[in-house]
Every structure is written in structure tokens, then in C-alpha cells.
Enzyme design. Structure first.
Site, mmCIF file in Angstrom:
data_model
loop_
_atom_site.group_PDB
_atom_site.id
_atom_site.type_symbol
_atom_site.label_atom_id
_atom_site.label_comp_id
_atom_site.label_asym_id
_atom_site.label_seq_id
_atom_site.Cartn_x
_atom_site.Cartn_y
_atom_site.Cartn_z
ATOM 1 N N TRP A 34 0.854 -1.088 -0.056
ATOM 2 C CA TRP A 34 -0.061 -0.001 0.096
ATOM 3 C C TRP A 34 0.854 1.200 -0.017
ATOM 4 C CZ3 TRP A 34 -0.505 -3.851 3.388
ATOM 5 C CH2 TRP A 34 0.135 -4.051 4.370
ATOM 6 N N ARG A 35 2.060 1.086 -0.046
ATOM 7 C CA ARG A 35 3.019 2.239 0.102
ATOM 8 C C ARG A 35 3.193 2.684 -1.420
ATOM 9 N NH1 ARG A 35 6.561 1.422 4.864
ATOM 10 N NH2 ARG A 35 4.973 1.727 6.342
ATOM 11 N N GLU A 47 -5.491 0.949 5.455
ATOM 12 C CA GLU A 47 -5.463 1.604 6.986
ATOM 13 C C GLU A 47 -6.668 0.661 7.773
ATOM 14 O OE1 GLU A 47 -3.559 3.305 8.128
ATOM 15 O OE2 GLU A 47 -2.299 3.824 6.446
ATOM 16 N N THR A 53 -4.157 -5.406 13.557
ATOM 17 C CA THR A 53 -3.432 -6.310 12.757
ATOM 18 C C THR A 53 -2.038 -5.981 12.450
ATOM 19 O OG1 THR A 53 -5.841 -6.717 12.141
ATOM 20 C CG2 THR A 53 -4.077 -8.012 10.931
ATOM 21 N N TYR A 92 -12.350 -8.748 13.825
ATOM 22 C CA TYR A 92 -12.926 -7.229 13.806
ATOM 23 C C TYR A 92 -13.758 -7.241 12.749
ATOM 24 C CZ TYR A 92 -9.446 -7.062 17.537
ATOM 25 O OH TYR A 92 -8.664 -7.276 18.693
ATOM 26 N N TYR A 128 -7.893 8.736 13.615
ATOM 27 C CA TYR A 128 -6.738 7.881 12.986
ATOM 28 C C TYR A 128 -6.719 7.823 11.447
ATOM 29 C CZ TYR A 128 -3.127 4.733 11.279
ATOM 30 O OH TYR A 128 -2.226 4.185 10.707
ATOM 31 N N ASP A 146 -1.593 6.950 16.729
ATOM 32 C CA ASP A 146 -1.974 5.449 16.993
ATOM 33 C C ASP A 146 -1.043 5.119 18.153
ATOM 34 O OD1 ASP A 146 0.421 5.166 15.666
ATOM 35 O OD2 ASP A 146 -0.227 3.531 14.221
ATOM 36 N N CYS A 200 11.423 2.072 17.378
ATOM 37 C CA CYS A 200 10.877 2.580 18.751
ATOM 38 C C CYS A 200 9.918 1.380 19.272
ATOM 39 C CB CYS A 200 10.200 3.979 18.506
ATOM 40 S SG CYS A 200 10.170 4.483 20.491
ATOM 41 N N CYS A 216 16.001 12.704 21.683
ATOM 42 C CA CYS A 216 15.039 11.744 22.701
ATOM 43 C C CYS A 216 15.395 11.862 23.978
ATOM 44 C CB CYS A 216 15.129 10.503 22.184
ATOM 45 S SG CYS A 216 13.938 9.358 23.134
#
Ligand code: SF4
Length: 344
Positions: A34-35, A47, A53, A92, A128, A146, A200, A216
Site C-alpha cells: 500500500w506504499r 488502513e 492487525t 474485527y 486516525y 496510533d 521504537c 530523544c
């Protein structure tokens, strides 16, 4: 940032975070299907699938879904069962129902909305998703928030406030919005989410390779293991039961969940012993485990013989038909355990 709200001036630190993140993202990131697109429909589908997921689990579903429904109009024209069958296993399921309902609204309106408020108003789309689709497809300057983004923000600013509190989330959203580069909001949002998903990390952040290491505060102050803080934890609920694999002449007996069921209404499932009081129970095949939100299921799988006729919620299916119906994940796992394999 809500529509109509004047943005605060962007600080030098915020600009630096943005510059570092975009530079890092441009140097390389995961190659996810999807990029490659600016098509709002394809981005929206991805999305919605990615909510709750993992990306690797979504990839095959995403490919099959877009192959069967390549456009909003194709999805709008599909039956609910067709959509749920393709979604079976992702969980879901209200996501899939809302996707179809929203596709019908978009098709009736003549195209995908291009403004944040109109995208946000579609069924199943929250802050989101509206920010993600709006920024990636149309360049709208809205930061996404998110779980990954909350974690990165909490650590970079070293804020140990409870991220399950609404006030904290709004404050962190404002920080992400400050960081966002309005010239490249889609890339910025993807970069921030990518950093949270690949560098991260919740338990062991890879600070040594992180582009934000120099700015950071959690890293500088040695608190990466203590932030983010999440106080409201839901206690796990453990449930157990039995699923029956009833076969006859190459067909499998399934039971349809009641249309009024609170979960997975209309889905097909393997029957439980209480559904078939006259069934003769056979050998134990094994055990499956399944977790959905805080519910942890342990289900024994047994073979059984029974001969109900089609009707009253029961139906016999050939193996080939199993890939074409909305089918519960626990039933799929149980059949897999029993060595019954079918194509989606
Ligand atoms: S330096 Fe470490 S804790 Fe800070 S954002 Fe990067 S990976 Fe996360």
C-alpha cells in the site's frame, strides 16, 4: 489539529524532528504494497485492515481484496457475505461491514471525499484513519495518532503521563501535529508510524539506529523502559469450550451464528456439543487457542458424527465452498488442525 484551529508556531526542535524523520524514511523503509499508491480507496482499505492487525498478516488479505474489489464501486456493489468471506480470518468484522457501507456512500456521492471532515464522517473512520488517508492520498496536514505514535512521542518528550487518558492523547496529538511537515504530511505520518513499528519498539527500542536518538529525552535520561505509561489495563478473560468436526461424504457440517449475535453475526462456525445434543462424540483431534482483545479462548477439537439436515442454522458445505463464506477464525484453525485445507 481540528479543522478551523489555528496552528501554533512550529519550534526549532519540532522542525528538527521532522527533518530527521523524513530523511530517515527517504533512505529506506519496509516495502509494503500500500506504499506504492496515492489511490485513496486502496490506502483506506489498507488502513482499515491494519487496525489491530500486523502488516505481514494484512498483506495477503489486501492483495485478494483489491483483486476482487479493485474500486469503490466494485466494493459498493458487493454483498455483505462476499466482503465478509474475503475478510474471514482478519477479525474485527465490523471493519468490513463499515467498509462496504462507506463504499456505498462514496459511490453514491460520485467519488472519494477530499476534505478531512467529510472523510472523518464516513462509517468506521475515526481521527486516525481520516488523518492517514487524508495526508497520504490528498496531502492534508493532519498528524496521525496510533499506539506507535503515542510511544514515540512519549519517549521523545519523556512524558510519563498515562496514555490511556484522553487528555494525554490530545497533548501528544498536539506534539505530533507540531512535528508534522505540512509540505509532506503523508510521508511524515508514514515515517512516524514506521519508526514506532520497526525501531521504537515497545520492549527493546533500537535507540542505536534511531534517527531521533540525539533529540530523544527518554534516551538521554535512561527512561525508555518506563515510558510510555498505560494505567488502564483490561484483565484477561479466559474461556474454554469444544468444537466438533462433523464430516459426511466429503462435506463438513457448519452452524450459522444468529443474526442477533453480539459477535460475528451471520458467520459460519463449527458446532459445539450443546448445538448437537444427539451427536456421537469421536476422537479428540487436539486443542486450539485464540485471543481477541482481552478474551483468551482454549478450544478442544473433536470429531463427531451427526446427521442433521440443512436448515435451522445448520448446513453441509463441500471443502471448496469453505473459502466463499464468512467463516470464523476459530473454525479455520480447528479445520487446519484436523488436516482439512481449503483455498481462499
Ligand atoms: S531514541 Fe530510542 S526511545 Fe527514543 S525515539 Fe528512538 S528508539 Fe525510541
Amino acid at each position: 489539529m481540528k479543522p478551523g484551529v489555528k496552528p501554533a508556531p512550529v519550534s526549532k526542535d519540532a522542525k528538527e524532528v521532522s527533518r530527521l524523520l523524513l530523511g530517515w524514511y527517504a533512505r529506506g523503509h519496509r516495502d509494503l504494497p500500500w506504499r506504492d499508491t496515492r489511490d485513496p480507496y486502496a490506502i483506506w482499505v489498507s488502513e482499515i485492515m491494519l487496525q489491530q492487525t500486523r502488516a505481514q498478516a494484512v498483506i495477503p488479505y489486501y492483495g485478494r481484496f483489491l483483486e476482487r474489489f479493485p474500486t469503490v464501486s466494485a466494493l459498493a456493489a458487493a454483498t455483505e457475505d462476499e466482503v465478509l468471506a474475503l475478510w474471514s480470518g482478519l477479525g474485527y468484522y465490523s471493519r468490513a461491514r463499515n467498509l462496504r457501507r462507506a463504499a456505498q456512500l462514496i459511490a453514491a456521492a460520485g467519488g472519494f471525499p477530499r476534505e478531512y471532515a467529510a472523510i472523518r464522517a464516513l462509517p468506521g473512520i475515526g481521527d486516525y484513519t481520516a488523518a492517514a488517508v487524508g495526508s497520504i492520498a490528498f496531502g492534508l496536514p493532519f498528524a496521525v495518532l496510533d499506539g506507535n505514535v503515542l510511544r514515540v512521542v512519549a519517549r521523545v518528550v519523556n512524558d510519563a503521563s498515562d496514555i490511556s487518558a484522553g487528555r494525554t492523547r490530545e497533548r501528544f496529538r498536539a506534539v505530533a501535529q507540531q512535528w508534522l511537515d505540512a509540505r509532506e504530511p503523508g510521508h511524515f505520518n508514514q515515517a512516524l508510524m514506521e519508526l514506532g513499528a520497526t525501531v521504537c519498539l515497545p520492549r527493546n527500542p533500537l535507540c542505536r539506529v534511531c534517527p531521533l536518538a540525539a533529540c530523544c529525552r527518554a534516551r538521554q535520561e535512561g527512561t525508555t523502559g518506563q515510558v510510555p505509561v498505560k494505567l488502564r489495563k483490561t484483565e484477561p478473560i479466559r474461556l474454554s469450550g469444544t468444537l466438533l468436526v462433523v464430516r459426511h461424504g466429503g462435506r463438513i457440517l457448519l452452524r450459522q451464528r444468529d443474526a442477533a449475535a453480539s459477535r460475528m453475526a451471520g458467520f459460519w462456525d463449527l458446532p459445539a456439543p450443546e448445538d448437537l445434543p444427539a451427536a456421537k462424540l469421536g476422537a479428540r483431534i487436539g486443542e486450539i487457542r485464540h485471543t481477541i482483545t482481552h478474551y483468551h479462548y482454549t478450544l478442544e477439537v473433536r470429531s463427531a458424527t451427526a446427521s442433521p439436515t440443512d436448515g435451522d442454522g445448520f448446513r453441509w458445505f463441500t471443502i471448496a465452498q469453505l473459502g466463499e463464506i464468512p467463516f470464523s477464525t476459530t473454525a479455520r484453525k480447528a479445520l487446519h488442525l484436523a488436516g482439512i485445507v481449503y483455498k481462499l
